[in-house]
Motif scaffolding. Sequence first.
Motif, short mmCIF file in Angstrom:
data_model
loop_
_atom_site.label_atom_id
_atom_site.label_comp_id
_atom_site.label_asym_id
_atom_site.label_seq_id
_atom_site.Cartn_x
_atom_site.Cartn_y
_atom_site.Cartn_z
N ARG A 190 1.04 -1.13 -0.18
CA ARG A 190 -0.18 -0.24 -0.32
C ARG A 190 0.74 1.25 0.07
N TRP A 191 2.14 1.34 0.76
CA TRP A 191 2.48 1.92 0.50
C TRP A 191 3.15 3.02 -0.71
N PHE A 192 3.65 1.08 -1.03
CA PHE A 192 4.45 0.99 -2.25
C PHE A 192 4.16 2.17 -4.14
N GLY A 193 2.32 1.95 -3.25
CA GLY A 193 1.49 2.26 -4.05
C GLY A 193 1.51 3.88 -4.71
N GLU A 194 1.88 4.07 -2.99
CA GLU A 194 1.44 5.59 -2.73
C GLU A 194 2.33 5.95 -3.31
N VAL A 195 3.45 5.90 -2.92
CA VAL A 195 4.37 6.64 -3.47
C VAL A 195 4.26 7.15 -5.48
N GLU A 196 3.34 5.35 -5.89
CA GLU A 196 3.74 5.41 -7.12
C GLU A 196 2.76 6.89 -7.57
N ARG A 197 1.63 6.65 -6.86
CA ARG A 197 0.49 7.64 -6.80
C ARG A 197 0.55 8.51 -6.63
N LEU A 198 1.46 9.21 -5.57
CA LEU A 198 2.17 10.78 -5.43
C LEU A 198 2.85 11.68 -6.27
N TYR A 199 3.71 10.69 -7.17
CA TYR A 199 4.71 10.54 -7.46
C TYR A 199 5.55 10.61 -8.52
N PRO A 200 4.24 11.09 -9.48
CA PRO A 200 4.84 9.22 -10.76
C PRO A 200 5.23 10.08 -11.41
N TYR A 201 6.28 9.37 -12.01
CA TYR A 201 7.78 9.77 -12.84
C TYR A 201 8.62 10.00 -12.18
N SER A 202 8.51 9.74 -10.95
CA SER A 202 10.41 9.60 -10.17
C SER A 202 10.66 8.80 -9.90
N ASN A 203 12.11 9.02 -9.19
CA ASN A 203 13.06 8.16 -9.24
C ASN A 203 12.90 6.71 -8.31
N TRP A 204 12.15 7.76 -7.23
CA TRP A 204 11.21 7.15 -6.07
C TRP A 204 9.98 6.62 -6.66
N ALA A 205 9.04 6.73 -7.57
CA ALA A 205 8.17 5.76 -8.05
C ALA A 205 8.54 4.69 -9.12
N LYS A 206 10.01 4.86 -9.69
CA LYS A 206 10.41 3.80 -10.67
C LYS A 206 10.77 3.07 -9.08
N ARG A 207 11.97 3.42 -8.10
CA ARG A 207 12.00 2.46 -7.34
C ARG A 207 10.84 1.18 -6.49
N ALA A 208 9.03 2.55 -6.41
CA ALA A 208 8.57 1.99 -5.27
C ALA A 208 7.45 0.84 -5.63
N LEU A 209 7.83 1.15 -7.86
CA LEU A 209 7.30 0.36 -8.55
C LEU A 209 7.58 -1.03 -7.98
N ILE A 210 8.90 -1.42 -8.66
CA ILE A 210 9.53 -2.98 -8.96
C ILE A 210 9.40 -3.31 -7.02
N MET A 211 9.24 -2.05 -6.17
CA MET A 211 9.19 -3.13 -4.77
C MET A 211 7.73 -3.20 -4.75
N GLN A 212 6.55 -2.50 -5.19
CA GLN A 212 5.27 -2.75 -4.20
C GLN A 212 5.30 -4.87 -5.48
N ALA A 213 5.52 -5.11 -6.58
CA ALA A 213 5.86 -6.14 -7.65
C ALA A 213 6.62 -6.83 -6.59
N TYR A 214 7.01 -7.04 -6.28
CA TYR A 214 8.11 -8.29 -4.73
C TYR A 214 7.27 -7.88 -4.38
N THR A 215 7.07 -6.87 -3.06
CA THR A 215 5.87 -7.98 -1.96
C THR A 215 4.73 -8.30 -2.29
N LEU A 216 3.72 -7.72 -3.52
CA LEU A 216 2.78 -8.48 -4.12
C LEU A 216 3.08 -9.57 -4.28
N HIS A 217 4.33 -10.06 -4.70
CA HIS A 217 4.51 -12.12 -5.37
C HIS A 217 5.00 -12.40 -3.88
N LYS A 218 5.53 -11.53 -2.43
CA LYS A 218 5.62 -12.24 -1.21
C LYS A 218 3.97 -12.32 -1.01
#
Length: 305
Positions: free
Chosen positions: A85-113
């Motif tokens: 949920r937190w990683f998703g919020e980074v992607e939502r609030l700060y799209p196209y930022s470097n943090w959003a990119k990092r958060a998106l791959i972490m979101q995929a990993y976390t959802l898989h876990k």
Amino acid sequence: MRRDRAQHNGHTGRKRLVSTVAVLVLATSLSACSTGGGGGGGGWFSNLFAANTAEKKPIEEYTAEEIYKRGEYDLENGDYEEAARWFGEVERLYPYSNWAKRALIMQAYTLHKDKEFEEARAAAQRFLDFYPGDDDAAYAQFLLALSYYDQIDDIGRDQGQTFRALQALRDVIEKYPDTEYARSAILKFDLAFDHLGGKEMEIGRYYLKRKHYAAAINRFRVVVEQFQTTSHTPEALHRLVESYLSLGLTDEAQAAGAILGHNFQSTEWYDDSYALLTAHGLKPEAKGDNWLSALYRQLVKGEWL
């Protein structure tokens, strides 16, 4: 499925998340677990989530880094739902930022876990769509493949997921051949392929047990012709000996025994087939004009024409 999951994708009109967790979580635990480094009992978490922060601060007032690190904290503590949920919020609030990119791959990993495989695939695919040339693209492709692979059911169930896993694993191998993920994908591809061969064997044995010999032969033939590199081939050849003998087709039975003897002579399956054939006054040899004799000539003698 999850109470907050619909909020992750940035839909308009959503309620503003308020970080009440900043007020109510165990302050002593958080202050001792700073991810920002630094000595003592201070650090990033003790500042952001201090117990004496009386006001409720809207999440929009936190920086991308602060939200991202909150996701990291929950991930490290096994709360995968909150972390995603937190990683998703980074992607939502700060799209196209470097943090959003990092958060998106972490979101995929976390959802898989968290075994949310469909959503993990969606996050991994978004990463590939947005950042196809990024260093983490290979990992995103691997996560996408894993989301299928880890859903492969027992042999007795439908194998559609196995086919999808094989295709996704092949994509990793072909697109990122020099990565560690390709090496892992190759091993998993072989296991998934073996799994499909096991499915054919399971159905073949079902038919053989009920004396539906023609149907059983069709399944065992698929294993010999299409899954010959799997661990199921010796048994498939033995079951062909059994099935053909039951139908009185001795040439085919002998040819199956000959292939089995040439390639798997040290196995128990060859011992069983040899005993069956000799009990009928036969021996393993390629005889007649049938598909198994042709296969024997191709595989053993190298006669392709």
